[in-house]
Design an enzyme around this catalytic site. Sequence first.
Site, short mmCIF file in Angstrom:
data_model
loop_
_atom_site.label_atom_id
_atom_site.label_comp_id
_atom_site.label_asym_id
_atom_site.label_seq_id
_atom_site.Cartn_x
_atom_site.Cartn_y
_atom_site.Cartn_z
N ILE A 162 -2.59 -7.20 -6.86
CA ILE A 162 -1.97 -8.48 -6.99
C ILE A 162 -2.52 -9.23 -7.91
O ILE A 162 -3.53 -10.11 -8.01
CB ILE A 162 -0.97 -9.27 -5.52
CG1 ILE A 162 -0.64 -8.52 -4.61
CG2 ILE A 162 -0.55 -9.89 -6.06
CD1 ILE A 162 0.94 -8.07 -5.20
N THR A 163 -1.78 -9.41 -9.09
CA THR A 163 -2.47 -9.89 -10.36
C THR A 163 -2.64 -11.61 -9.78
O THR A 163 -1.34 -12.01 -9.36
CB THR A 163 -1.84 -9.85 -11.55
OG1 THR A 163 -1.64 -8.49 -11.25
CG2 THR A 163 -2.17 -10.00 -12.62
N GLN B 197 -12.06 6.71 -31.13
CA GLN B 197 -12.32 8.51 -32.29
C GLN B 197 -13.18 7.70 -33.37
O GLN B 197 -14.17 7.72 -34.22
CB GLN B 197 -11.31 8.78 -32.75
CG GLN B 197 -11.54 10.33 -33.00
CD GLN B 197 -11.80 10.75 -31.67
OE1 GLN B 197 -11.99 10.56 -30.98
NE2 GLN B 197 -12.90 12.66 -32.56
N GLU C 79 3.96 -2.75 -13.51
CA GLU C 79 5.62 -3.53 -13.94
C GLU C 79 6.55 -2.02 -14.36
O GLU C 79 7.29 -2.16 -15.30
CB GLU C 79 5.13 -4.18 -14.22
CG GLU C 79 4.75 -5.67 -14.36
CD GLU C 79 5.39 -6.14 -15.13
OE1 GLU C 79 6.50 -6.96 -15.49
OE2 GLU C 79 4.17 -7.99 -15.71
N PRO D 136 0.84 -1.01 -0.19
CA PRO D 136 -0.38 0.27 0.25
C PRO D 136 0.71 1.15 -0.08
O PRO D 136 0.56 2.10 -0.57
CB PRO D 136 -1.14 -0.41 1.03
CG PRO D 136 -0.73 -1.65 1.57
CD PRO D 136 0.16 -1.99 1.76
N GLY E 168 4.96 1.30 -4.17
CA GLY E 168 4.89 1.02 -5.53
C GLY E 168 5.89 1.50 -6.51
O GLY E 168 6.68 0.38 -6.45
C1 LIG Z 1 -4.43 -3.43 -12.23
C2 LIG Z 1 -3.67 -3.60 -11.62
C3 LIG Z 1 -1.93 -5.28 -11.55
C4 LIG Z 1 -1.06 -4.56 -10.64
N1 LIG Z 1 -0.39 -6.17 -10.78
C5 LIG Z 1 0.56 -5.68 -9.25
C6 LIG Z 1 1.36 -7.33 -9.89
O1 LIG Z 1 0.99 -8.90 -9.72
N2 LIG Z 1 2.18 -7.67 -8.84
C7 LIG Z 1 2.85 -6.10 -7.66
O2 LIG Z 1 3.65 -6.63 -7.15
N3 LIG Z 1 2.15 -5.08 -8.53
C8 LIG Z 1 1.52 -5.06 -8.73
N4 LIG Z 1 1.22 -3.58 -9.45
C9 LIG Z 1 1.10 -2.56 -9.09
C10 LIG Z 1 2.09 -1.58 -9.96
O3 LIG Z 1 3.10 -2.09 -10.28
C11 LIG Z 1 2.10 -0.43 -9.31
O4 LIG Z 1 0.73 0.06 -9.33
C12 LIG Z 1 3.14 0.68 -9.81
O5 LIG Z 1 4.15 -0.26 -9.32
C13 LIG Z 1 2.91 2.18 -9.49
O6 LIG Z 1 2.93 2.25 -7.69
P1 LIG Z 1 2.08 3.04 -6.97
O7 LIG Z 1 -0.14 2.75 -7.95
O8 LIG Z 1 2.21 3.15 -5.47
O9 LIG Z 1 2.67 4.59 -7.54
P2 LIG Z 1 2.86 5.51 -7.14
O10 LIG Z 1 4.67 5.20 -6.68
O11 LIG Z 1 1.89 5.77 -5.87
O12 LIG Z 1 3.15 7.06 -8.15
C14 LIG Z 1 2.22 7.26 -8.09
C15 LIG Z 1 3.05 8.23 -10.00
O13 LIG Z 1 4.59 9.42 -9.35
C16 LIG Z 1 4.69 9.12 -9.89
N5 LIG Z 1 6.44 8.61 -9.39
C17 LIG Z 1 6.79 8.05 -8.78
N6 LIG Z 1 8.29 8.01 -8.38
C18 LIG Z 1 8.72 8.73 -8.91
C19 LIG Z 1 9.68 9.51 -9.78
N7 LIG Z 1 10.99 8.82 -8.61
N8 LIG Z 1 9.83 10.32 -10.13
C20 LIG Z 1 8.63 10.27 -11.42
N9 LIG Z 1 7.12 10.42 -11.17
C21 LIG Z 1 7.90 9.67 -9.86
C22 LIG Z 1 4.68 7.89 -10.64
O14 LIG Z 1 5.21 7.40 -12.33
C23 LIG Z 1 2.49 7.83 -11.15
O15 LIG Z 1 2.54 8.31 -12.04
C24 LIG Z 1 -0.28 -3.17 -9.90
C25 LIG Z 1 -1.79 -2.13 -10.17
C26 LIG Z 1 -2.48 -2.45 -11.32
C27 LIG Z 1 -3.80 -1.33 -11.44
#
Ligand SMILES: Cc1cc2nc3c(=O)[nH]c(=O)nc-3n(C[C@H](O)[C@H](O)[C@H](O)COP(=O)(O)OP(=O)(O)OC[C@H]3O[C@@H](n4cnc5c(N)ncnc54)[C@H](O)[C@@H]3O)c2cc1C
Length: 383
Positions: free
Chosen positions: A157-158, A336, A363, A128, A131
């Site tokens: 987690i997919t 579109q 990813e 949480p 990411g």
């Molecule tokens: C449908 C779905 C399936 C998924 N499946 C898996 C899975 O199987 N296993 C798993 O482990 N995870 C999984 N994920 C998690 C996914 O990998 C994360 O959502 C992703 O890594 C982004 O993390 P966050 O959502 O916490 O966003 P954040 O890291 O909070 O990012 C929010 C925004 O800030 C930007 N940002 C963050 N840091 C920086 C930086 N240093 N410089 C510039 N911009 C930055 C990001 O690009 C983004 O625009 C899944 C997510 C979804 C939605």
Amino acid sequence: MNLELSEEQEAARQLAKDFVAREIAPHVVEWDRAENVDRSIVKKLGSLGFLGLTVPEEYGGSGGDHLAYCLVTEELGRGDSSVRGIVSVSLGLVTKTIATWGDEKQKQQWLPRLTAGEAIGCFGLTEPGTGSDAGNLTTKAVRDGDSYVINGTKMFITNGTWADVVLLFARTNDTPGHKGISAFLVPTDTPGLTRRTIHGKLGLRGQATAEVVLEDVRVPATTLLGPEGKGFSIAMSALAKGRMSVAAGCVGIAQAALDAAVGYAGEREQFGKPIAGYQLVQELISDIAVDVDAARLLTWRVADLIDRGEDFATAASKAKLFASEAAVRAASNALQVFGGYGYIDEYPVGKLLRDARVMTLYEGTSQIQKLIIGRALTGVSAF
Ligand SMILES: Cc1cc2nc3c(=O)[nH]c(=O)nc-3n(C[C@H](O)[C@H](O)[C@H](O)COP(=O)(O)OP(=O)(O)OC[C@H]3O[C@@H](n4cnc5c(N)ncnc54)[C@H](O)[C@@H]3O)c2cc1C
């Protein structure tokens, strides 16, 4: 570079194409509306060898090279990204990682079942609070005799609620950052592990996405995958190859958008002739076509680099960055072309756009891919 496919590669692509037409296409709308892909698809994927591509045959794998893997992944992505993601995660992130890092016992325990589709894997990295910044994850695994006791929460987690095993990343010592992280193969029926389905996703609605909670989960020390403290490297090497798989799935989305847009533009008439005859509609279609070709070639390059044993990580980030953004553009352009009909789910392009949208997020977001590419070019890390 010879871009002609071998007979084996063509055969793999045709097998996947036929499978999509027979087993996926008739159900796509129903699965999307029900937020549930029919789980029997997993065994069918396994029986055709799609869950064992590139894995050695001695462990139940179906062999093949990474280009064949890309071709199959593209076809599955063209059919339904929810199904494509099941393969990309279970095979691409979990099975292949066990094949690379597992000891003989771990390989024997998991690989034959995973490749056959008798078991499903999920990849537990995101939490949480972490990411993009996965190196600061907080899930803890504390050594206790011959066991580890794990506490923490994994997010998004997919395959989460379907999985039999989680490739789980947890902190095994207090060294800050990624150095204290280790990888574990945690069976999901271990007491203390619970899962909650995440509903209400914009796209990939048919896919089982879950929050996984671990409360005093005790696992034998033999579940440690690779050396203690190597978990972050294991995760990053899995994700580097995984990005090729996401990119291939995005090529599939863009190709589906192109096929749909061309078909519809030829049939739909306005002002007394097919809209395909209008130059501004042709512009939308040609933009999609260029995106498809460029994304496919970047993706094939990654496969070629991997198969020749060359460095591929930066190329994988480039392919994933471009293909995911291209899939969103392509699906939006196709919508579109469809006009108002594109906005309702009896037509395919709305789902393509909803499914494509997550590809720039998971990813490694597009921003993170740019930082990886920038680091490779400048030698300076922004993380
Ligand atoms: C449908 C779905 C399936 C998924 N499946 C898996 C899975 O199987 N296993 C798993 O482990 N995870 C999984 N994920 C998690 C996914 O990998 C994360 O959502 C992703 O890594 C982004 O993390 P966050 O959502 O916490 O966003 P954040 O890291 O909070 O990012 C929010 C925004 O800030 C930007 N940002 C963050 N840091 C920086 C930086 N240093 N410089 C510039 N911009 C930055 C990001 O690009 C983004 O625009 C899944 C997510 C979804 C939605």
